[in-house]
Enzyme design. Structure first.
Site, PDB file in Angstrom:
ATOM      1  N   HIS A  63     -12.136  -9.942   0.185  1.00  0.00           N
ATOM      2  CA  HIS A  63     -10.786 -10.407  -0.162  1.00  0.00           C
ATOM      3  C   HIS A  63     -10.340 -11.369   0.943  1.00  0.00           C
ATOM      4  O   HIS A  63     -10.211 -10.974   2.103  1.00  0.00           O
ATOM      5  CB  HIS A  63      -9.824  -9.225  -0.270  1.00  0.00           C
ATOM      6  CG  HIS A  63     -10.180  -8.283  -1.375  1.00  0.00           C
ATOM      7  ND1 HIS A  63     -10.165  -6.917  -1.245  1.00  0.00           N
ATOM      8  CD2 HIS A  63     -10.573  -8.547  -2.655  1.00  0.00           C
ATOM      9  CE1 HIS A  63     -10.533  -6.368  -2.400  1.00  0.00           C
ATOM     10  NE2 HIS A  63     -10.780  -7.330  -3.260  1.00  0.00           N
ATOM     11  N   GLU A  66      -7.565 -10.931   3.861  1.00  0.00           N
ATOM     12  CA  GLU A  66      -7.636  -9.745   4.734  1.00  0.00           C
ATOM     13  C   GLU A  66      -8.259 -10.183   6.062  1.00  0.00           C
ATOM     14  O   GLU A  66      -9.469 -10.105   6.261  1.00  0.00           O
ATOM     15  CB  GLU A  66      -8.407  -8.637   4.022  1.00  0.00           C
ATOM     16  CG  GLU A  66      -7.666  -8.237   2.742  1.00  0.00           C
ATOM     17  CD  GLU A  66      -8.385  -7.210   1.888  1.00  0.00           C
ATOM     18  OE1 GLU A  66      -7.858  -6.891   0.812  1.00  0.00           O
ATOM     19  OE2 GLU A  66      -9.457  -6.735   2.286  1.00  0.00           O
ATOM     20  N   HIS A 159     -12.092  -4.179   5.141  1.00  0.00           N
ATOM     21  CA  HIS A 159     -10.917  -4.679   4.405  1.00  0.00           C
ATOM     22  C   HIS A 159      -9.641  -4.321   5.160  1.00  0.00           C
ATOM     23  O   HIS A 159      -9.639  -3.497   6.071  1.00  0.00           O
ATOM     24  CB  HIS A 159     -10.829  -4.011   3.020  1.00  0.00           C
ATOM     25  CG  HIS A 159     -11.904  -4.410   2.078  1.00  0.00           C
ATOM     26  ND1 HIS A 159     -11.666  -5.175   0.960  1.00  0.00           N
ATOM     27  CD2 HIS A 159     -13.231  -4.142   2.069  1.00  0.00           C
ATOM     28  CE1 HIS A 159     -12.794  -5.376   0.304  1.00  0.00           C
ATOM     29  NE2 HIS A 159     -13.772  -4.757   0.961  1.00  0.00           N
ATOM     30  N   GLU A 223     -10.915   0.452   5.205  1.00  0.00           N
ATOM     31  CA  GLU A 223      -9.587  -0.177   5.188  1.00  0.00           C
ATOM     32  C   GLU A 223      -8.969  -0.006   6.571  1.00  0.00           C
ATOM     33  O   GLU A 223      -8.753   1.118   7.026  1.00  0.00           O
ATOM     34  CB  GLU A 223      -8.695   0.494   4.125  1.00  0.00           C
ATOM     35  CG  GLU A 223      -9.227   0.374   2.709  1.00  0.00           C
ATOM     36  CD  GLU A 223      -8.997  -1.006   2.095  1.00  0.00           C
ATOM     37  OE1 GLU A 223      -8.256  -1.808   2.706  1.00  0.00           O
ATOM     38  OE2 GLU A 223      -9.565  -1.269   1.025  1.00  0.00           O
TER      39      GLU A 223
HETATM   40 ZN   LIG Z   1      -9.743  -5.697   0.312  1.00  0.00          ZN
END
Ligand SMILES: [Zn+2]
EC number: 3.5.1.96
Length: 343
Positions: A63, A66, A159, A223
């Protein structure tokens, strides 16, 4: 072209400057005999001169907005290129979606972390750049792991999350039927300040599941906090993550704390709620944090005049997003996981 990279050691800048320019795979050797191979835009590997017992994939920017994971990876790459640190293991770094870094968006046309394990070629096929890229990334990871049969295979797909979270850093442990969860891996993540683990319950089309399933890698979607623009990340918050990732590649075995479930938050996915109708709407506010808990019978969402309620005595939610196409996941529901097979 490569001179610029060797002058400023900034692989992110090199990657963004060369988007859409054809890049032939090229290898060179550092003064410490590490072989560096640039395989594609945003894809670079490091191989030590002598045998490697781990093959490590570190991916970021699946992504594009990020940014913290991109900064962490770029710093490691820079330190490797300048020989400030030296890797003992083969490492493949992937900057997943450079186009969406430029647009400062999660993705340009399609969420890339729904396109792995062949999903890139489903339906209309390779109709956009993200689908083409996901397919190419699968190939680079396959070639990297297949080059070496005897190593431990590791993939951390890094992420940051859109939403604020009750647990700032957490990791998703992909579904791995027949394989115990690794206490060592969980404690490595805890050393990165990732003290919350979600055990997934079914196959997905994420990058980490691809490596876990296809190559039996220890693979995670990690994350690391909340999405921020470049330059606005408080890098102190990522110091332990950076330190542990550096230790992972520069040491034979990084030192880990003993497994202690009392110091961890362990959840398993009880279900994922998919969108079936365009009017799907959550009943909780948009500012609700990840890992907020709900009691049995509470309404989580409404679609087509039907209420979607909490089934378990307690369910926590993560990754709520009602603005997805019909058929895709809107939220994951979690329950505590005190009894998983962790060895
Ligand atoms: Zn992500």
């Amino acid at each position: 072209m490569f001179q610029q990279l060797m002058d400023d050691h900034d692989f992110l800048a090199f990657t963004l400057a060369n988007i859409d320019k054809p890049l032939k795979s090229q290898a060179f050797t550092l003064s410490n005999q590490t072989t560096v191979t640039i395989l594609d835009n945003g894809v670079i590997s490091f191989s030590p001169a002598s045998g490697s017992t781990k093959d490590v994939v570190l991916s970021c920017a699946i992504h594009g907005n990020e940014t913290a994971p991109i900064e962490i990876c770029n710093k490691l790459i820079s330190d490797l290129l300048t020989c400030k640190i030296e890797t003992l293991h083969r490492v493949l770094f992937i900057i997943g979606n450079p186009d969406s870094i430029l647009t400062q968006t999660r993705f340009v046309e399609e969420n890339m972390n729904r396109l792995f394990s062949g999903a890139h070629s489903d339906g209309e096929g390779l109709i956009n750049k993200e689908r083409v890229r996901a397919k190419a990334l699968e190939q680079y990871v396959s070639d990297f792991f297949n080059d070496n049969d005897n190593s431990q295979r590791i993939h951390y797909d890094l992420h940051t999350a859109i939403k604020p979270s009750k647990h700032e850093k957490f990791a998703i442990y992909p579904y791995r039927p027949g394989r115990a969860f690794s206490a060592k891996q969980i404690m490595f993540l805890a050393g990165c300040d990732v003290d919350t683990i979600l055990f997934h319950h079914e196959p997905t089309t994420t990058f980490s599941y691809f490596s876990s399933e296809q190559f039996k890698a220890d693979a995670f979607t990690v994350e690391l906090g909340k999405v921020m623009p470049f330059g606005e990340n408080d890098m102190h918050k990522f110091a332990n993550t950076h330190k542990m990732l550096a230790a992972l590649i520069t040491q034979i075995e990084p030192e880990l704390a003993v497994f202690d479930s009392n110091k961890l938050n362990l959840y398993k996915v009880s279900r994922s709620i998919n969108k079936h109708f365009d009017d799907f709407a959550f009943s909780f506010s948009k500012t609700t944090e990840n890992f907020t808990g709900f009691e049995q019978g509470q309404t989580l969402a409404i679609e087509n005049n039907q209420q979607i309620k909490v089934i378990e005595p307690y369910e926590a939610i993560v990754f709520p997003n009602e603005n997805v196409p019909v058929g895709q996941r809107t939220v994951l529901c979690l329950v505590p996981a005190p009894n998983e097979d962790i060895q």
